[in-house]
Design a protein around this motif. Sequence first.
Motif, short mmCIF file in Angstrom:
data_model
loop_
_atom_site.label_atom_id
_atom_site.label_comp_id
_atom_site.label_asym_id
_atom_site.label_seq_id
_atom_site.Cartn_x
_atom_site.Cartn_y
_atom_site.Cartn_z
N LYS A 108 0.83 -1.29 0.06
CA LYS A 108 0.07 0.06 0.05
C LYS A 108 1.18 1.24 0.03
CE LYS A 108 -4.01 -2.36 1.22
NZ LYS A 108 -4.03 -3.12 -0.21
N THR A 109 2.11 1.16 0.55
CA THR A 109 2.87 2.43 0.75
C THR A 109 4.30 1.90 0.13
OG1 THR A 109 3.61 1.92 2.88
CG2 THR A 109 1.55 3.37 2.52
N ILE A 110 4.95 2.80 -0.73
CA ILE A 110 6.24 2.33 -1.12
C ILE A 110 7.12 3.58 -1.19
CG2 ILE A 110 5.45 2.36 -3.54
CD1 ILE A 110 7.39 0.44 -4.25
N ALA A 111 8.38 3.45 -0.71
CA ALA A 111 9.10 4.49 -0.80
C ALA A 111 10.49 4.24 -1.59
CB ALA A 111 10.02 4.75 0.37
N PHE A 112 10.58 5.31 -2.62
CA PHE A 112 11.81 5.35 -3.63
C PHE A 112 13.02 6.42 -3.13
CE2 PHE A 112 8.34 4.05 -6.44
CZ PHE A 112 9.12 3.12 -7.16
N PRO A 113 14.08 5.80 -3.42
CA PRO A 113 15.26 6.82 -3.06
C PRO A 113 15.49 7.13 -4.89
CG PRO A 113 16.14 4.55 -3.66
CD PRO A 113 14.67 4.41 -3.79
#
Length: 169
Positions: free
Chosen positions: A112-117
């Motif tokens: 549901k939640t994703i973090a990208f560098p």
Amino acid sequence: MKIELIKGDITKIKADAIVNAANSSLLGGGGVDGAIHRAGGKQILDECIEIRNRQGKCKTGEAVVTTAGSLPAKYVIHTVGPVWNGDEEKSSKLLANCYQNSLRLAESLDVKTIAFPNISTGIYRFPKELAGNIAVDEVKKFNSDVIEKIIFVCFDDENEEIYRKLLEE
Ligand code: ADP
């Protein structure tokens, strides 16, 4: 889908998945890759080695998933960004593939939640402005009924400034 911008260290982010800017060996490296393996512990590397034994190296633009070990996230999605070599068209397509393939993999895991560098903008020297444009375009273009929030985690001031402007548009 909600898009957020955070300045900081991706290893501290509580998302279902965080994305790693890995290299094709999947065996760890410098930059964000090193930080994720250091903070997440040996379990991540062990799973990377299993993947390598199964499929060989990870090609540029592709993505694979492991546990997040002791990180606050559930999964680490490892994607291999292109090394900037001045071929704008080819490198841009490969970087776009990183975002698309990571998002597709995340969806398949019910993330549901994703973090990208800021993939490729460190050791791989991809121009930051161009990389930011590609990242934001790909995320906006990706329609998902599964993913609710995408977080861009910027580590340096320059990227933060670029993303702030891009996301204001
Ligand atoms: P690449 O080889 O894909 O260029 P790098 O890890 O060298 O990968 O850099 C990608 C981006 O990750 C850079 O913008 C760098 O500033 C950033 N970065 C480095 N460490 C972290 C961290 N702990 N959290 C988030 N981003 C990071």
